[in-house]
Design an enzyme around this catalytic site. Sequence first.
Site, PDB file in Angstrom:
ATOM      1  N   CYS A 101      62.065 -16.677 -26.933  1.00 18.05           N
ATOM      2  CA  CYS A 101      61.282 -15.636 -27.756  1.00 18.05           C
ATOM      3  C   CYS A 101      59.826 -15.525 -27.461  1.00 18.05           C
ATOM      4  CB  CYS A 101      61.447 -15.747 -29.277  1.00 18.05           C
ATOM      5  SG  CYS A 101      60.607 -14.400 -30.284  1.00 18.05           S
ATOM      6  N   GLU A 131      63.360 -25.521 -31.035  1.00 16.54           N
ATOM      7  CA  GLU A 131      62.071 -25.086 -30.849  1.00 16.54           C
ATOM      8  C   GLU A 131      60.908 -26.310 -30.954  1.00 16.54           C
ATOM      9  OE1 GLU A 131      60.846 -21.888 -33.496  1.00 16.54           O
ATOM     10  OE2 GLU A 131      58.754 -22.310 -33.259  1.00 16.54           O
ATOM     11  N   CYS A 199      56.586 -16.415 -37.468  1.00  8.98           N
ATOM     12  CA  CYS A 199      56.463 -15.107 -36.950  1.00  8.98           C
ATOM     13  C   CYS A 199      56.578 -13.823 -38.114  1.00  8.98           C
ATOM     14  CB  CYS A 199      57.707 -15.165 -35.957  1.00  8.98           C
ATOM     15  SG  CYS A 199      59.314 -15.157 -36.530  1.00  8.98           S
TER      16      CYS A 199
HETATM   17  S1  SF4 Z   1      62.848 -15.739 -35.853  1.00 12.92           S
HETATM   18 FE1  SF4 Z   1      61.056 -15.164 -35.021  1.00 12.92          FE
HETATM   19  S2  SF4 Z   1      60.350 -16.415 -33.259  1.00 12.92           S
HETATM   20 FE2  SF4 Z   1      62.329 -16.927 -33.672  1.00 12.92          FE
HETATM   21  S3  SF4 Z   1      63.471 -15.442 -32.307  1.00 12.92           S
HETATM   22 FE3  SF4 Z   1      63.002 -14.335 -34.187  1.00 12.92          FE
HETATM   23  S4  SF4 Z   1      61.121 -13.232 -33.841  1.00 12.92           S
HETATM   24 FE4  SF4 Z   1      61.458 -14.814 -32.453  1.00 12.92          FE
END
Ligand code: SF4
Length: 315
Positions: A101, A131, A199
């Site tokens: 992402c 992550e 996020c």
């Molecule tokens: S939760 Fe947030 S960081 Fe994770 S994929 Fe979705 S937008 Fe991206």
Amino acid sequence: MNKKLDVYLAGPRGFCAGVERAILMVQEAIKKYGAPVYVRHEIVHNKYVVDNLKEEGAVFIEELSEIDQLDRPVIFSAHGVPKSVPEEAANMNLLYYDATCPLVSKIHREVENFERKNLPVILIGHRNHPEVIGTMGQTSKDIYLVEKKEDVKELPFEKNQQIAYVTQTTLSVDDTKDIIDEIKLHFKNVVEPKKKDICYATTNRQEAVKDIAAFSDFFFVIGSKNSSNSLRLVEVAKNYGSSNAILIDDIDTFDPMVLINASKIGITASASSPEVLVSKLLQKIGEKFDLNIIESEYEKENTHFKIPQKLKEAI
Ligand code: SF4
């Protein structure tokens, strides 16, 4: 006549922009190259999504060494990977696409930036989450993992030493604020990320739950057990007043009769759970109760991420 039940649907809920992009990348790669397309780690942490992609032709692996057809493409998951992974893929002459992402990649760039400035970096996150493994693997230097407030006093820095921190994207907004406050209490010279690392999707989904949890007899979070953002939503619902906050990983095993004494319930879906699962749950509850569905909207989202140029050019 069935008993009446008020159902509050949290908004926003379900897929975020990073998850939509990652799933689309796998589907586009299968369309272009045919099956199998390898995916390193679950593309997003959701069993329904992973099972559907398997049916379309994705083969999920944990390490590149598991790939037995080296002429097939491989996609890295939305959670991000350590730098060693694309290096290994290049050494193996694999065709690879990176579905990390963009908001996770932003944190990777922050770590590089702090490394260039020679600043020790604290990472607030959960040990062993992909992550976190990916973010720690952005630098050859040590990163100091902090999972909870109590870890802060164990950090090996001087009070006045300049230090920096980053966070995982899918943490509890409230708990992370407490940990950051603790770091600032212990250390006088803390460099913060330019923009918050948790996020927009995590923040909005948690805030939307808070609005409803206080008056819900039950609160259901649709999501998988290994999904960080799903587990955080359950915690938030509990912390904000819904003692019966429950993660639903498999709707088929859910018994709607647990709601026999309830009058108001809340439902959300994690950032990696599709809306079709919300419909499925509503259908199942609706077989036993007369539903009064109320859509709540904390925030309207309009974020979309483009697929990487390398894949766009290929398709
Ligand atoms: S939760 Fe947030 S960081 Fe994770 S994929 Fe979705 S937008 Fe991206």
